[in-house]
Design a protein around this motif. Structure first.
Motif, PDB file in Angstrom:
ATOM      1  N   TRP A 225       0.848  -1.189   0.000  1.00  0.00           N
ATOM      2  CA  TRP A 225       0.000   0.000   0.000  1.00  0.00           C
ATOM      3  C   TRP A 225       0.888   1.245   0.000  1.00  0.00           C
ATOM      4  O   TRP A 225       1.526   1.564   1.004  1.00  0.00           O
ATOM      5  N   SER A 226       0.914   1.946  -1.089  1.00  0.00           N
ATOM      6  CA  SER A 226       1.800   3.102  -1.212  1.00  0.00           C
ATOM      7  C   SER A 226       1.447   4.211  -0.233  1.00  0.00           C
ATOM      8  O   SER A 226       2.328   4.902   0.286  1.00  0.00           O
ATOM      9  N   GLY A 227       0.166   4.419   0.032  1.00  0.00           N
ATOM     10  CA  GLY A 227      -0.244   5.470   0.949  1.00  0.00           C
ATOM     11  C   GLY A 227       0.255   5.233   2.357  1.00  0.00           C
ATOM     12  O   GLY A 227       0.716   6.159   3.042  1.00  0.00           O
ATOM     13  N   TRP A 228       0.179   4.008   2.810  1.00  0.00           N
ATOM     14  CA  TRP A 228       0.660   3.679   4.154  1.00  0.00           C
ATOM     15  C   TRP A 228       2.182   3.778   4.230  1.00  0.00           C
ATOM     16  O   TRP A 228       2.727   4.227   5.243  1.00  0.00           O
ATOM     17  N   MET A 229       2.860   3.358   3.168  1.00  0.00           N
ATOM     18  CA  MET A 229       4.323   3.496   3.156  1.00  0.00           C
ATOM     19  C   MET A 229       4.748   4.957   3.174  1.00  0.00           C
ATOM     20  O   MET A 229       5.765   5.322   3.777  1.00  0.00           O
ATOM     21  N   ALA A 230       3.966   5.807   2.542  1.00  0.00           N
ATOM     22  CA  ALA A 230       4.309   7.228   2.464  1.00  0.00           C
ATOM     23  C   ALA A 230       4.220   7.930   3.813  1.00  0.00           C
ATOM     24  O   ALA A 230       4.728   9.037   3.968  1.00  0.00           O
ATOM     25  N   VAL A 231       3.577   7.290   4.799  1.00  0.00           N
ATOM     26  CA  VAL A 231       3.482   7.885   6.138  1.00  0.00           C
ATOM     27  C   VAL A 231       4.859   8.010   6.790  1.00  0.00           C
ATOM     28  O   VAL A 231       5.094   8.882   7.625  1.00  0.00           O
ATOM     29  N   ALA A 232       5.798   7.143   6.407  1.00  0.00           N
ATOM     30  CA  ALA A 232       7.094   7.063   7.090  1.00  0.00           C
ATOM     31  C   ALA A 232       7.859   8.383   7.051  1.00  0.00           C
ATOM     32  O   ALA A 232       8.374   8.845   8.073  1.00  0.00           O
ATOM     33  N   SER A 233       7.943   9.009   5.878  1.00  0.00           N
ATOM     34  CA  SER A 233       8.770  10.223   5.752  1.00  0.00           C
ATOM     35  C   SER A 233       8.238  11.398   6.568  1.00  0.00           C
ATOM     36  O   SER A 233       8.990  12.002   7.350  1.00  0.00           O
ATOM     37  N   PRO A 234       6.956  11.781   6.439  1.00  0.00           N
ATOM     38  CA  PRO A 234       6.482  12.886   7.279  1.00  0.00           C
ATOM     39  C   PRO A 234       6.517  12.564   8.766  1.00  0.00           C
ATOM     40  O   PRO A 234       6.747  13.449   9.595  1.00  0.00           O
ATOM     41  N   ALA A 235       6.294  11.294   9.122  1.00  0.00           N
ATOM     42  CA  ALA A 235       6.376  10.919  10.532  1.00  0.00           C
ATOM     43  C   ALA A 235       7.799  11.094  11.060  1.00  0.00           C
ATOM     44  O   ALA A 235       7.998  11.579  12.183  1.00  0.00           O
ATOM     45  N   ALA A 236       8.795  10.712  10.253  1.00  0.00           N
ATOM     46  CA  ALA A 236      10.188  10.888  10.666  1.00  0.00           C
ATOM     47  C   ALA A 236      10.522  12.359  10.849  1.00  0.00           C
ATOM     48  O   ALA A 236      11.217  12.746  11.798  1.00  0.00           O
ATOM     49  N   SER A 237      10.022  13.209   9.947  1.00  0.00           N
ATOM     50  CA  SER A 237      10.264  14.648  10.062  1.00  0.00           C
ATOM     51  C   SER A 237       9.576  15.223  11.290  1.00  0.00           C
ATOM     52  O   SER A 237      10.155  16.044  12.026  1.00  0.00           O
ATOM     53  N   ALA A 238       8.339  14.814  11.532  1.00  0.00           N
ATOM     54  CA  ALA A 238       7.616  15.301  12.707  1.00  0.00           C
ATOM     55  C   ALA A 238       8.302  14.854  13.993  1.00  0.00           C
ATOM     56  O   ALA A 238       8.387  15.611  14.974  1.00  0.00           O
ATOM     57  N   GLN A 239       8.787  13.635  13.989  1.00  0.00           N
ATOM     58  CA  GLN A 239       9.429  13.101  15.183  1.00  0.00           C
ATOM     59  C   GLN A 239      10.674  13.912  15.564  1.00  0.00           C
ATOM     60  O   GLN A 239      10.847  14.282  16.727  1.00  0.00           O
ATOM     61  N   VAL A 240      11.529  14.221  14.584  1.00  0.00           N
ATOM     62  CA  VAL A 240      12.741  14.966  14.911  1.00  0.00           C
ATOM     63  C   VAL A 240      12.398  16.389  15.348  1.00  0.00           C
ATOM     64  O   VAL A 240      13.061  16.967  16.226  1.00  0.00           O
ATOM     65  N   ALA A 241      11.347  16.980  14.775  1.00  0.00           N
ATOM     66  CA  ALA A 241      10.939  18.321  15.193  1.00  0.00           C
ATOM     67  C   ALA A 241      10.447  18.314  16.639  1.00  0.00           C
ATOM     68  O   ALA A 241      10.786  19.210  17.434  1.00  0.00           O
ATOM     69  N   LEU A 242       9.661  17.318  17.005  1.00  0.00           N
ATOM     70  CA  LEU A 242       9.121  17.242  18.359  1.00  0.00           C
ATOM     71  C   LEU A 242      10.209  16.982  19.390  1.00  0.00           C
ATOM     72  O   LEU A 242      10.232  17.611  20.459  1.00  0.00           O
ATOM     73  N   VAL A 243      11.106  16.066  19.099  1.00  0.00           N
ATOM     74  CA  VAL A 243      12.208  15.814  20.037  1.00  0.00           C
ATOM     75  C   VAL A 243      13.106  17.044  20.130  1.00  0.00           C
ATOM     76  O   VAL A 243      13.643  17.357  21.199  1.00  0.00           O
ATOM     77  N   GLY A 244      13.278  17.769  19.004  1.00  0.00           N
ATOM     78  CA  GLY A 244      14.044  19.001  19.032  1.00  0.00           C
ATOM     79  C   GLY A 244      13.433  20.021  19.973  1.00  0.00           C
ATOM     80  O   GLY A 244      14.145  20.724  20.706  1.00  0.00           O
ATOM     81  N   VAL A 245      12.098  20.116  19.992  1.00  0.00           N
ATOM     82  CA  VAL A 245      11.420  21.024  20.927  1.00  0.00           C
ATOM     83  C   VAL A 245      11.680  20.599  22.366  1.00  0.00           C
ATOM     84  O   VAL A 245      11.966  21.438  23.240  1.00  0.00           O
TER      85      VAL A 245
END
Length: 657
Positions: A32-52
């Protein structure tokens, strides 16, 4: 309020990591391409949140917010600003927050620059990386929360460990974590490849830059720690085989083996199963280091925590990820058949020997590190395994490794020929000549100095010859022009091997030819060590920002020639009630004059210890050159674009229903 914001951001990052762990993995399984595509924005959000979260904790330290328990235990209003900032990671809880920040940053980097990866592999890599994050978020939030408030905030803090209030050790942990956590990417690539059941030349090229970056950061971190121990602890050594020192050294050795093994996968599609195993072991040893530092099972001046309960949590993380990956490896390894065939005399064989030596030496270090614990638990005996064991058990592997390294670099792939002997025989003659010269010049009978000098020349000159052979044949002017156009990886390899030769020589020279003298001196007295002489001019008391110090004023001479003044100090930090030693060092290219002041004597005078340390700076100079070699290799365009990478037949998948 800011601390609560940081705590909330950390909890949210935990939730995002759970989503990143589950959704892309299911998407890759189902296509499922849509579910796989979740990985990149989730990784970006994760580093932003831990950075905060990390920024919030840093703000609390900088502003001396003593309503936070962690700031109270590790800071003080009088502490210099540099150490207020570095105090953020100079403790158990803050260092774990830095760990997950770096972990998230590596995952986000793979998401941002992983456009060449097949979609299924990328999704699985980011999911595995997130699963590691989930484990460490849980560890922080449930056992090591850095945002706990004090019921009644005190007026001041208890200060940071004085040993950590030093520039060398301030930046030593971040570099080590970049190395430790960087190996998680190699681990994630290995587990993702096991799940997919496919390891090929493209995979070897994808995993190499992550391993190389981790090895580079580990090299810098270990060198900084060694340098700090040399000038800060006052004992004059650069390596004591301390358990925590070993904890960083073991993954460095495995990472070096992984780097060389991945080359064989990339070039010849051989050693696939072995390379996957090394990627698992490299990160496994990083987790072992985390356990040693934070569990309290082994005592060390470098340890962050002494809490067996938290150690059990880390042990569970180690068992789950390393054990789970090894179980998956046992199931999937048979399908990873090697395609390349090579002769006994070939570059592949040399790299196999290189791997075996590095891995066995890492397990020798591991055995010596954990054996006191095993002996105590199994036999009820208290044992101490110190430098004599490690020097005797580890040194032979280094000697053999150094001997084969230049040969393996020049051997051709698949099947070797006699050309290597023709190219390297002048280097061998030079190395033997240097060894004989040093043996004739030195006054003692130690073989270490001549052997180290010979091996150092062999490695350094061999790296130069290796670089020269890559310019082809023809006039020297043409070849010099071609050498500037060689790929970054070729230059990086030559620098790394040459830097190793410099470090080997520095270590051997310091151990073999060091001189030492100790005496009780009154003002005006002299201490003679070999051809050097040190005069005690004065001893004064001074006050620093958060310490008081006894400072000696010494003048150093060499054969009657003035070298300069040395100012060793013995400091006391009143808040922490802890002494530290600051050595006075006069450095040059070929030696250090190293002085330490001890306690005042009851009969008058001061205990002064002086070392003459030949070629001490070559140890760290060689490490810097090795790291520069790794950095230069990372600039190679082939790593950035993953040239020759093959995508999976169905990279896009199908939409989820």
């Amino acid at each position: 309020m800011i601390a609560e914001l940081g705590h909330f951001a950390l909890i949210t990052a935990f939730a995002v990591a759970i989503v990143q762990m589950i959704v892309p993995m299911i998407g890759a399984w189902k296509g499922w391409s849509g579910w796989m595509a979740v990985a990149s924005p989730a990784a970006s959000a994760q580093v932003a949140l831990v950075g905060v979260a990390f920024a919030a904790l840093t703000y609390a330290f900088v502003t001396s917010d003593f309503s936070l328990r962690l700031v109270v235990l590790n800071s003080h209003t009088d502490k210099p600003m540099l150490y207020k900032v570095t105090g953020v990671w100079g403790n158990h809880e803050g260092s774990l927050l830095l760990w997950v920040l770096i972990l998230a940053l590596f995952g986000a980097t793979a998401a941002w620059f992983g456009g060449q990866l097949p979609a299924t592999l990328k999704a699985r890599v980011l999911a595995v990386q997130a699963s590691i994050g989930v484990a460490f978020y849980a560890f922080i939030l449930f056992t090591s929360n850095p945002f706990i408030r004090m019921p009644v905030p005190p007026f001041n803090g208890e200060d940071l460990n004085p040993l950590l209030q030093d520039p060398g050790l301030a930046f030593h942990p971040p570099f080590l974590y970049l190395g430790y956590v960087g190996l998680s990417m190699s681990f994630s690539f290995a587990v993702a490849a096991l799940i997919e059941g496919r390891v090929d030349a493209a995979w070897g090229r994808w995993v190499r830059p992550w391993t190389l970056a981790a090895w580079l950061f580990l090299t810098v971190g270990i060198a900084l720690g060694s340098w700090w121990a040399y000038y800060e602890l006052g004992w004059g050594g650069f390596w004591f085989w301390d358990p925590v020192e070993n904890a960083s050294f073991m993954p460095w050795l495995i990472a070096a083996a992984l780097l060389h093994s991945a080359i064989v996968v990339e070039k010849r599609e051989a050693l696939k199963a072995w390379t996957i195993l090394l990627a698992i072991l490299a990160f496994g040893f990083s987790l072992v280091g985390t356990f040693i530092v934070r569990s309290g099972v082994l005592t060390s001046v470098h340890a962050f925590a002494n809490d067996p309960e938290r150690g059990v949590f880390i042990l569970a993380i180690l068992g789950f990820f390393t054990g789970g990956a090894l179980l998956l490896y046992a199931v999937r390894a048979p399908v990873m058949q090697a395609k390349g065939v090579f002769g006994v005399v070939s570059r592949e064989s040399a790299l196999v020997a290189n791997n075996l030596l590095l891995v066995v030496s890492a397990f020798v270090v591991f055995t010596g590190t954990v054996w006191p614990l095993v002996a105590e638990l199994a036999f009820g005996r208290t044992l101490s395994v110190g430098p004599p064991f490690f020097n005797m058990a580890f040194t032979p592997f280094v000697i053999v490794l150094a001997a084969i390294l230049p040969v393996g670099s020049i051997l051709p792939w698949k099947r070797g020929r006699g050309r290597v002997l023709r190219v390297l025989w002048p280097v061998a003659v030079l190395a033997l000549a240097v060894m004989g010269l040093v043996w004739a010049m030195q006054t003692g009978r130690s073989l270490g100095g001549p052997l180290g000098a010979g091996l150092g020349v062999w490695l350094f000159a061999g790296a130069v010859v290796d670089l020269a052979t890559r310019t082809g044949r023809g006039r020297w002017s043409d070849r010099l022009g071609r050498v500037t156009r060689l790929p970054g990886a070729d230059w990086g390899k030559a620098l790394a091997h040459g830097g190793l030769g410099i470090t080997v020589f520095g270590v051997a020279a310091l151990i073999a030819w060091q001189q030492e003298g100790i005496a009780v001196l009154d003002i005006g007295d002299r201490l003679t060590v070999g051809k050097y002489e040190v005069v005690l001019n004065d001893v004064t008391q001074l006050r620093g920002p958060n310490y008081v110090a006894t400072r000696a004023d010494l003048t150093a001479w060499e054969n009657g020639r003035l070298l300069g003044d040395l100012f060793p100090e013995k400091r006391i930090y009143p808040v922490a009630q802890m002494p530290t030693t600051e050595a006075g060092i006069d450095s040059s290219l070929t030696r250090d004059v190293y002085a330490v002041i001890g306690d005042a004597q009851t009969g008058g005078g001061w205990a002064i210890r002086v070392y003459i340390k030949p070629f001490a700076n070559w140890i760290w100079g060689g490490a810097i050159i090795m790291a520069l070699g790794g950095l230069l290799s990372l600039t190679d365009r082939r790593y950035r674009v993953a040239a020759g990478a093959r995508k999976a037949p169905a990279t896009g998948g199908v939409p989820a229903e």
